[in-house]
Design a protein around this motif. Structure first.
Motif, PDB file in Angstrom:
ATOM      1  N   GLY A 100      42.572  27.687  46.053  1.00 32.34           N
ATOM      2  CA  GLY A 100      43.072  29.055  46.091  1.00 32.34           C
ATOM      3  C   GLY A 100      42.290  29.923  47.051  1.00 32.34           C
ATOM      4  N   LEU A 101      40.982  29.734  47.083  1.00 35.01           N
ATOM      5  CA  LEU A 101      40.149  30.500  48.003  1.00 35.01           C
ATOM      6  C   LEU A 101      40.346  30.029  49.435  1.00 35.01           C
ATOM      7  N   ARG A 102      40.470  28.725  49.625  1.00 36.31           N
ATOM      8  CA  ARG A 102      40.628  28.183  50.971  1.00 36.31           C
ATOM      9  C   ARG A 102      41.976  28.566  51.599  1.00 36.31           C
ATOM     10  N   SER A 103      42.970  28.815  50.757  1.00 43.87           N
ATOM     11  CA  SER A 103      44.302  29.152  51.274  1.00 43.87           C
ATOM     12  C   SER A 103      44.612  30.640  51.196  1.00 43.87           C
ATOM     13  N   LEU A 104      43.684  31.447  50.694  1.00 44.04           N
ATOM     14  CA  LEU A 104      43.976  32.849  50.371  1.00 44.04           C
ATOM     15  C   LEU A 104      44.454  33.637  51.595  1.00 44.04           C
TER      16      LEU A 104
ATOM     17  N   PRO B 238      45.113  28.437  37.080  1.00 46.86           N
ATOM     18  CA  PRO B 238      44.418  28.328  38.354  1.00 46.86           C
ATOM     19  C   PRO B 238      45.295  27.755  39.465  1.00 46.86           C
ATOM     20  N   PRO B 239      44.794  27.831  40.747  1.00 49.85           N
ATOM     21  CA  PRO B 239      43.494  28.374  41.152  1.00 49.85           C
ATOM     22  C   PRO B 239      43.450  29.894  41.010  1.00 49.85           C
ATOM     23  N   ASN B 240      42.297  30.405  40.619  1.00 51.19           N
ATOM     24  CA  ASN B 240      42.186  31.798  40.217  1.00 51.19           C
ATOM     25  C   ASN B 240      42.226  32.824  41.342  1.00 51.19           C
ATOM     26  N   PRO B 241      41.623  32.591  42.506  1.00 45.46           N
ATOM     27  CA  PRO B 241      41.632  33.639  43.537  1.00 45.46           C
ATOM     28  C   PRO B 241      43.029  34.095  43.938  1.00 45.46           C
ATOM     29  N   THR B 242      44.031  33.228  43.781  1.00 49.36           N
ATOM     30  CA  THR B 242      45.389  33.555  44.202  1.00 49.36           C
ATOM     31  C   THR B 242      45.935  34.772  43.469  1.00 49.36           C
TER      32      THR B 242
ATOM     33  N   ILE C  14      47.569  29.406  32.989  1.00 48.15           N
ATOM     34  CA  ILE C  14      47.584  28.017  32.545  1.00 48.15           C
ATOM     35  C   ILE C  14      46.274  27.708  31.807  1.00 48.15           C
ATOM     36  N   ASP C  15      45.184  28.245  32.323  1.00 44.61           N
ATOM     37  CA  ASP C  15      43.873  28.190  31.677  1.00 44.61           C
ATOM     38  C   ASP C  15      43.284  29.597  31.720  1.00 44.61           C
ATOM     39  N   PRO C  16      42.345  29.918  30.819  1.00 47.49           N
ATOM     40  CA  PRO C  16      41.645  31.192  30.953  1.00 47.49           C
ATOM     41  C   PRO C  16      40.925  31.259  32.297  1.00 47.49           C
ATOM     42  N   VAL C  17      40.881  32.439  32.902  1.00 49.70           N
ATOM     43  CA  VAL C  17      40.193  32.584  34.185  1.00 49.70           C
ATOM     44  C   VAL C  17      38.711  32.272  34.029  1.00 49.70           C
ATOM     45  N   ALA C  18      38.104  32.734  32.962  1.00 52.60           N
ATOM     46  CA  ALA C  18      36.707  32.390  32.663  1.00 52.60           C
ATOM     47  C   ALA C  18      36.556  32.390  31.145  1.00 52.60           C
ATOM     48  N   THR C  19      35.910  31.381  30.627  1.00 60.22           N
ATOM     49  CA  THR C  19      35.761  31.260  29.182  1.00 60.22           C
ATOM     50  C   THR C  19      34.349  31.621  28.742  1.00 60.22           C
ATOM     51  N   ASP C  20      34.248  32.224  27.558  1.00 55.90           N
ATOM     52  CA  ASP C  20      32.942  32.572  26.991  1.00 55.90           C
ATOM     53  C   ASP C  20      32.279  31.379  26.308  1.00 55.90           C
TER      54      ASP C  20
ATOM     55  N   TYR D 150      31.404  32.925  36.500  1.00 57.18           N
ATOM     56  CA  TYR D 150      31.929  33.778  35.431  1.00 57.18           C
ATOM     57  C   TYR D 150      32.039  35.225  35.899  1.00 57.18           C
ATOM     58  N   VAL D 151      30.972  35.728  36.523  1.00 65.11           N
ATOM     59  CA  VAL D 151      30.958  37.118  36.970  1.00 65.11           C
ATOM     60  C   VAL D 151      32.014  37.354  38.044  1.00 65.11           C
ATOM     61  N   VAL D 152      32.088  36.448  39.015  1.00 64.55           N
ATOM     62  CA  VAL D 152      33.050  36.608  40.116  1.00 64.55           C
ATOM     63  C   VAL D 152      34.485  36.546  39.595  1.00 64.55           C
ATOM     64  N   GLU D 153      34.776  35.590  38.733  1.00 68.62           N
ATOM     65  CA  GLU D 153      36.138  35.419  38.255  1.00 68.62           C
ATOM     66  C   GLU D 153      36.571  36.547  37.334  1.00 68.62           C
ATOM     67  N   ARG D 154      35.642  37.088  36.550  1.00 67.50           N
ATOM     68  CA  ARG D 154      35.969  38.252  35.733  1.00 67.50           C
ATOM     69  C   ARG D 154      36.315  39.451  36.621  1.00 67.50           C
ATOM     70  N   ALA D 155      35.572  39.632  37.722  1.00 67.94           N
ATOM     71  CA  ALA D 155      35.854  40.738  38.642  1.00 67.94           C
ATOM     72  C   ALA D 155      37.222  40.557  39.294  1.00 67.94           C
TER      73      ALA D 155
END
Length: 449
Positions: free
Chosen positions: A84-88, A112-116, A136-142, A160-165
């Motif tokens: 997702g990041l490579r194709s963004l 995912p992929p999440n950045p999309t 499909i999956d949580p972006v970041a899990t606790d 975790y921090v990046v994906e939550r943002a």
């Protein structure tokens, strides 16, 4: 007919779950008043398994737009492998062009992929197009925060921090939120108080009977085991994560106890774990390592590399029985449960009592289910696991369970797509998917009259 642009970097001919989910939806969306266009990546940039035969399962009239991406062999030097990041950037450029030149009524982004997911908000800000995010999956899990530091995945805290943002930015103006389970969507709604619970919809994967019909017409060679060698082959096909380890340990403890009770019966058992490491290479044998702790390595074979989708279905059909393993996280659902049911094989499922898999199997009257949760700790189910395995091993080789097939229609990919079309209609306003179906039927009846 309204038009939806589906952005999915991972798509057919990939066999990964996000690719399959998008394919399931696009097979039926036109029936419910939506013309899909898929914006994806050229397969040469995939690191996942590619099976050209998967493309034969696509609708022949589907429009698929493929872009370039940054090559993984270059970006991995910088610690970046996410497709997702490579194709963004490439996807944003194509998205911008499409929105300027054509009418796009809605944007749909499975993750995912999440950045999309940020592309939805960017397109909304620039063109005012509504968008829907599909979890499909949580972006970041606790979950991993609860583990000792040594047991957390590498770079987990940073990820975790990046994906939550990213998530916070992306969901701010989302019209609707979709997820494979209610637990998944509940987590999103809880994190972001500006989201209305009414905007969240649970849509599981569903099962596609046509895929099994195709496979029966075009069978594949089984390269994992010999189905006629006299052993009872029980298969688990899917990824393994750290949150599943307690369940796997329960399973193996139960098998050890069952073998101690009836060594001769369990000598026939061969457990196969296929596709456990999310990649196309065999890598670390994590399942067999756990099996060694319980002295049952002779019964367990692990083929860690993921296999193509059609190969996976073929393994289901060749198995004596199937094994579905859940996670200690209550929201966890398993997309594989629907093809497991369609394979019509004896099934043993071990899941948290609040997982949607439990209610689905109860509705279908399919398989044996062992549950755990707050009132029933994992440790109390060891004996039940041993008993359930004895029951599986005593079944005739060609035994077929009495599944309530009339109930399965509600779990087909067509039924799930109807539910998704209703979400789309809410996002843009206008006639609902059910009204589209009723209108089409009235028109058809009028023509026949």
């Amino acid at each position: 007919m309204k038009r939806v642009l589906i952005i999915g970097p991972d798509f057919t001919p990939s066999s990964h779950p996000p690719a399959l989910r998008i394919r399931f939806f696009v097979q039926h969306l036109r029936e419910f008043g939506w013309e899909p266009i898929v914006l994806t990546t050229d397969p040469r940039y995939y690191e996942s398994i590619v099976d050209a035969e998967n493309e034969k399962l696509l609708p022949p009239d589907l429009e698929v737009i493929r872009t370039r991406a940054l090559p993984a062999k270059l970006t991995r030097h910088l610690g970046v492998g996410d497709l997702g990041l490579r194709s963004l950037w490439h996807h944003w450029r194509e998205l911008y062009r499409l929105c300027r030149q054509r009418t796009i009524d809605l944007i749909f982004i499975p993750v995912p992929p999440n950045p999309t997911m940020i592309l939805g908000r960017l397109a909304h800000a620039r063109f005012g197009i509504p968008y829907v995010i599909d979890y499909i999956d949580p972006v970041a899990t606790d979950y991993y925060w609860k583990l000792p530091r040594a047991q957390r995945p590498p770079k987990y805290a940073l990820a975790y921090v990046v994906e939550r943002a990213l998530e916070r930015f992306a969901v701010r103006h989302a019209k609707q939120i979709v997820g494979v389970s209610k637990g998944t969507t509940d987590g999103v709604i809880t994190r972001y108080p500006w989201l209305d619970p009414a905007t969240a919809t649970e849509i599981p994967y569903g099962g596609e009977p046509n895929d099994f019909e195709y496979l029966r017409r075009h069978p594949r060679k089984n390269r994992t085991f010999n189905p006629v060698d006299g052993y009872a082959h029980v298969s688990y096909i899917g990824a393994y994560t750290l949150s599943m380890e307690p369940v796997v340990r329960l399973l193996f403890a139960g098998i050890r106890e069952g073998r101690a009770y009836d060594p001769q019966l369990f000598s026939r058992l061969r457990l196969h774990f296929v596709g456990t490491n999310y990649t196309g290479t065999d890598g670390e044998q994590r399942i067999r390592s756990i099996a060694g702790d319980y002295g049952i390595c002779d019964l367990v074979e692990e083929h860690a590399a993921r296999v193509p989708y059609l190969d996976a279905l073929n393994l289901l059909l060749d198995s004596h029985a199937l094994l579905a393993i859940g996670s200690v996280e209550p929201h966890y659902t398993a997309s594989k449960i629907f093809p497991y049911i369609l394979a019509a094989k004896p099934l043993l499922a071990v899941f948290h009592e609040r997982s949607s898999v439990v209610s689905i199997l109860a509705d279908m009257q399919s398989g044996q289910v062992v549950t755990f949760g707050d009132l029933c700790p994992l440790s109390e189910s060891v004996g039940e696991i041993g008993l359930r395995f004895r029951n599986l091993l005593e079944l005739p080789k060609n035994f077929q369970p009495a599944v309530r097939w009339e109930a399965f229609e509600a779990y087909t990919t067509r039924a799930m797509t109807a539910r998704l079309a209703t979400v789309f209609d809410k996002a843009v306003g206008g006639q609902s998917a059910q009204e589209v179906v009723r209108t089409s039927a009235l028109i058809a009846n009028g023509k026949q009259g």
